[in-house]
Structures are given as structure tokens and as C-alpha cells.
Design a protein around this motif. Structure first.
Motif, PDB file in Angstrom:
ATOM      1  N   ARG A 169       0.814  -1.204   0.000  1.00 52.57           N
ATOM      2  CA  ARG A 169       0.000   0.000   0.000  1.00 52.57           C
ATOM      3  C   ARG A 169       0.846   1.250   0.000  1.00 52.57           C
ATOM      4  N   THR A 185      -9.565  -7.662   3.562  1.00 49.37           N
ATOM      5  CA  THR A 185      -9.312  -6.630   4.557  1.00 49.37           C
ATOM      6  C   THR A 185      -8.821  -5.332   3.929  1.00 49.37           C
ATOM      7  N   ASP A 243     -13.435   2.570   3.668  1.00 57.63           N
ATOM      8  CA  ASP A 243     -12.724   3.793   4.035  1.00 57.63           C
ATOM      9  C   ASP A 243     -11.369   3.875   3.345  1.00 57.63           C
ATOM     10  N   ASP A 295      -7.323   9.652   7.357  1.00 57.76           N
ATOM     11  CA  ASP A 295      -7.220   9.097   8.694  1.00 57.76           C
ATOM     12  C   ASP A 295      -7.125  10.272   9.648  1.00 57.76           C
ATOM     13  N   ASP A 343      -9.597 -10.179  11.036  1.00 55.04           N
ATOM     14  CA  ASP A 343      -9.738  -9.236   9.919  1.00 55.04           C
ATOM     15  C   ASP A 343      -9.564  -7.799  10.389  1.00 55.04           C
ATOM     16  N   GLY A 390      -6.460  -5.347   9.139  1.00 54.33           N
ATOM     17  CA  GLY A 390      -6.696  -4.063   8.478  1.00 54.33           C
ATOM     18  C   GLY A 390      -6.084  -2.905   9.235  1.00 54.33           C
ATOM     19  N   ARG A 441      -2.899  -0.568   7.968  1.00 58.23           N
ATOM     20  CA  ARG A 441      -3.047   0.889   7.869  1.00 58.23           C
ATOM     21  C   ARG A 441      -2.035   1.584   8.759  1.00 58.23           C
ATOM     22  N   ARG A 476      -7.406   4.220  18.403  1.00 62.95           N
ATOM     23  CA  ARG A 476      -8.461   4.977  17.726  1.00 62.95           C
ATOM     24  C   ARG A 476      -8.843   4.275  16.412  1.00 62.95           C
ATOM     25  N   MET A 477      -7.827   3.824  15.699  1.00 64.44           N
ATOM     26  CA  MET A 477      -8.116   3.105  14.454  1.00 64.44           C
ATOM     27  C   MET A 477      -8.908   1.843  14.717  1.00 64.44           C
ATOM     28  N   SER A 505     -12.431   1.445  13.051  1.00 63.86           N
ATOM     29  CA  SER A 505     -12.578   0.395  12.043  1.00 63.86           C
ATOM     30  C   SER A 505     -13.664  -0.582  12.454  1.00 63.86           C
ATOM     31  N   ASP A 537     -16.964   1.075  11.811  1.00 65.08           N
ATOM     32  CA  ASP A 537     -17.216   1.068  10.362  1.00 65.08           C
ATOM     33  C   ASP A 537     -17.648  -0.313   9.882  1.00 65.08           C
TER      34      ASP A 537
END
Lengths: 280, 167
Positions: free
Chosen positions: A34, A172, A177, A182, B36, B40, B44, B63-64, B68, B71
Motif C-alpha cells: 500500500r 481486509t 474507508d 485518517d 480481519d 486491516g 493501515r 483509535r483506528m 474500524s 465502520d
């Protein structure tokens, strides 16, 4: 121990069924895909020297073309039409030429440095961490080519990295989003918007761990996906400067990078098959 | 990211993993969903590792995690659970809370809404401040206080404990 601490203690003792240790190598591999950052990927087996030789002629021709277009821009349709579908694959050597033309059209003073392709993964060891790193065969296996990156420098001293790639078909990474800001993650500004070609993310910021390195990055991703994969275009410029004010004078304009990121020439044809991770 | 950055990232993930793993499971109550979610979030985190602010990445990753999770529940349209007003078979509020097994604790957590569960886990397991929870979930500190109090009450955890635990 009070009751809240007891709750915490109970949660600590839950049998989750998850592994005792995370698979950091897999995370790093996915993260690298990514971020388009890699240090061991092999420079493409394309004839870089031949490309370099051809560059002056290509640049001259492209700049001439760009100038002509600029004269009549007000009477012309938009510079690009966002694709409704990615180009048919697989990619070929001509793709890089198209990217260079697009770069020189949007950022005319960019000087090509190198390009790096990826069509496979290879195990690598980085500081004791086993990672799956990008790799490329020589010549490239076009049917599984999933990334094409070009590096440029600018007279201001800024570096420009243009990466066209496909995310792997991993659920995943298909989060809605994807391509969104972020909140709190960026030291600077971030703006995301939906555009005809996908989702556009524009970021300005200061790179952590390098207190004088500033970046401006535009990412276009199409979350609608093709066979579980998403095309992603990332245009990232960075420069060393003492302040953001100074950095802004050295980095390409947001409008130029945005135009470049949305140029359909930067959408890499989808790989026919996504390369597997090496086993063992 | 350079090699030193990769090494720091790995060290951070390894150190954070136990808490993140437990929190993800407490939130999702499903091994595969937790896996999962963590995958993710960590991917990130890696992509942002070199560009996080000067603060400890712990605040960012928790926080993520909750965002997540919220979401993901939106995407699933909450098809798997129907929160009820009161849990039917949990100890009384006056009793010492002793959760004998995983099913009991999971049953307790399942009576909470996703948002309540996210707040409780973030505040009382991941040790985030009320202000941090408020920022992460886009609400006021007052809402965090009242929601956590209500959620803990529904988990049969005495409110006094949370008031003493306020920071």
C-alpha cells in the motif's frame, strides 16, 4: 482490584483463538504494497539505458504537444476523462512511456531517474524481520505485473514518486474507508473526495522521524474493484525544508499532482493473475 | 519506511499485540472478525507509520481499532445481534462480578450496542482518556461519561468503580 480493573483482567484472560504472536511479516508485506515503499525490489529488467537515451527526444516531443494543448485549453474538453473501467491487461513496456508522458505534461520540469516494477514477491530479511518484498523477473512477467513506479527529481530539489499499482485481492484491504483521510494520522492537511475515476485523497504533511522532510501526496483509488483488486495511483512529492512555507515553494502544486494522479495513462492494466506469496 | 522504522514498527506491534488482540476480540466477539479487524488496522498503521504525529502511536492504533470496528459494523448492518434492555442471566449489581468463563463475559458484552462496547473497551481496557474516546468517536466527553456509565451498569459493574477510576 476494583470492578473495572476486574473487567480488564477478565478481558486479558479471554481465549480469543487468535495467535500469540502477530504475523508481522504479512502486515509489513501488505503495508508495503500500500505504501509503495520498498528497498529490495529489483529495478525492472527493462532497458533503462535505452529509455534514458530516448528521453530527450521523447521529452521534446511531449513538451511540444503539451504546449499546443495549452493554447487551446479553453476550447477543449477536460484534459482527461476518468475511466469507467481500467484498461485491459496485461501491462506492457509501453505503459511506462505513457506514464512519463503524463508526468511531463503535468510537471514539465520533472527529470526521470528510474523505474521499478513488481510482478512477484520474494522473501527478504530486514533487520531480522522476515518480509515479503516486491520483486520482478527479467524480463517482467506482464501477466502478473501489479506495480509500476517511476522516480523523478525536480529542480527545486524535491523528489517525485509516481506509482501505479493494484492492491491484492484481500478482503481486509477492501474497506470502504480505503482512500479516506485518517483523522489525526497526518501531520498536516488531508482532503478526500469522490471523483469520477474513484476516490481521491490529497495530503500535505511532515514526515515523522525526519523533522525537515515535507510531503505532498495525491492518491486515486477505485474502490469498486476488479476481480477483488483495486487500481491505485499514487503521486507523492517530498522535499527537505525548514518550514512548511518553504516546502510549499519547492513542492509541485496540488493542482498539478491532482491532474497527474487522475490521468488515465497512469492506471495500470489489471494483472491477469495476482502473484502469490512465497511459501515456506 | 527505512529499516529502523520497520524494526520499530515490529517492536511496537509485538508489544501492543496482546492488548490489541484481546480488545479486537472483545469488540467483535468472533475470532475471524477480530483477525480481519486487526489485519486491516495494522496494515493501515504500517502505511502511516512514518507519518504519525509526535505522540505515542498507541493512541492512534486504538483509535483506528475502534473506528474500524464501528465502520465494519455499519457495513454489516448489524445483522448478527439484537441488543436487549437487560441481560437475562448475569449476576446482580450488588454481587461481586465474577465472570466464570468466556461465554459469560461475551454474553455480557453482547448486550451492549457497538458504540457502547467500543467506548467501554477503549476507555476501560485500552486505557484511553475520556477526551481521547470522545475525539475518536466524534462525541462530547459528557457523552462518553454517560454512555460508559450506562454500559457498565448494563454489564453489572458498579458505577462507583468507574467514578473512582476517572482520570
Amino acid at each position: 482490584m476494583n470492578d473495572v480493573h476486574q473487567l480488564s483482567d477478565q478481558l486479558d484472560r479471554l481465549d480469543t483463538g487468535l495467535p500469540e504472536r502477530p504475523d508481522v511479516a504479512a502486515v509489513v508485506a501488505a503495508g508495503r504494497r500500500r505504501r509503495r515503499h520498498r528497498r529490495l525490489a529489483v529495478t525492472a529488467g527493462l532497458a533503462v539505458a535505452a529509455v534514458a537515451l530516448a528521453t530527450p527526444f521523447a521529452v521534446a516531443g511531449l513538451r511540444t504537444g503539451a504546449t499546443s494543448e495549452a493554447r487551446v485549453a479553453s476550447d477543449q474538453p477536460p484534459a482527461y476523462v476518468a475511466p469507467t473501467a481500467p484498461p485491459a491487461g496485461p501491462a506492457g513496456a509501453a505503459f511506462g512511456t505513457g506514464v512519463r508522458a503524463a508526468v511531463l505534461n503535468s510537471v514539465p520540469d520533472a527529470v526521470f531517474v528510474r523505474e521499478t516494477l513488481a510482478d512477484s514477491f520474494a522473501r527478504a530479511n530486514v533487520d531480522g524481520t522476515s518480509v515479503y518484498d516486491w520483486a520482478v523477473h527479467s524480463p517482467p512477467t506482464w501477466s502478473s505485473l501489479f506495480s509500476w513506479q517511476q522516480d523523478y527529481t525536480l529542480p527545486s530539489g524535491a523528489a517525485l514518486e509516481v506509482t501505479s499499482s493494484w492492491t491484492p485481492p484481500v478482503v481486509t484491504e477492501m474497506s470502504p474507508d480505503f482512500g479516506r483521510c485518517d483523522d489525526g494520522a497526518t501531520v498536516g492537511s488531508c482532503d478526500s473526495s469522490d471523483v469520477p475515476g474513484g476516490r481521491l485523497l490529497v495530503e500535505d504533511g511532515l514526515q515523522r522521524g525526519a523533522p525537515d522532510k515535507w510531503y505532498r501526496e495525491v492518491t486515486l483509488v477505485d474502490p469498486s474493484a476488479t476481480r477483488g483488486m483495486m487500481p491505485e495511483v499514487q503521486v507523492s512529492a517530498s522535499v527537505h525544508a525548514l518550514s512548511w512555507e518553504e516546502a510549499q515553494t519547492l513542492l509541485p502544486a496540488v493542482a498539478d499532482l491532482t491532474e497527474l494522479a487522475q490521468n488515465p495513462a497512469l492506471v495500470l492494466p489489471a494483472p491477469e493473475t495476482y502473484p502469490p506469496f512465497p511459501q515456506g | 519506511m527505512d529499516q529502523a522504522g520497520d524494526a520499530k514498527f515490529e517492536a511496537f506491534v509485538l508489544a501492543s499485540w496482546p492488548r490489541l488482540r484481546q480488545a479486537a476480540y472483545a469488540l467483535t466477539r468472533d475470532t475471524h472478525d477480530a483477525e480481519d479487524l486487526l489485519q486491516g488496522v495494522l496494515v493501515r498503521l504500517y502505511t502511516r507509520w512514518g507519518r504519525l504525529g509526535p505522540d505515542d502511536p498507541t493512541a492512534y492504533v486504538r483509535r483506528m481499532l475502534v473506528n474500524s470496528y464501528i465502520d465494519s459494523t455499519r457495513r454489516r448492518r448489524r445483522g448478527r445481534e439484537v441488543p436487549v434492555a437487560q441481560p437475562a442471566d448475569v449476576p446482580s449489581a450488588d454481587a461481586n462480578v465474577v465472570v466464570a468463563d468466556r461465554d459469560d463475559l461475551m454474553g455480557r458484552l453482547s448486550v451492549l450496542s457497538e458504540r457502547e462496547r467500543a467506548m467501554v473497551v477503549m476507555r476501560h481496557y485500552l486505557d484511553a482518556s475520556e477526551a481521547e474516546v470522545a475525539r475518536a468517536l466524534g462525541c462530547s466527553v459528557g457523552t462518553v461519561k454517560s454512555t460508559c456509565s450506562r454500559a457498565l451498569h448494563r454489564l453489572r459493574i458498579p458505577m462507583t468503580a468507574t467514578q473512582e477510576d476517572q482520570r
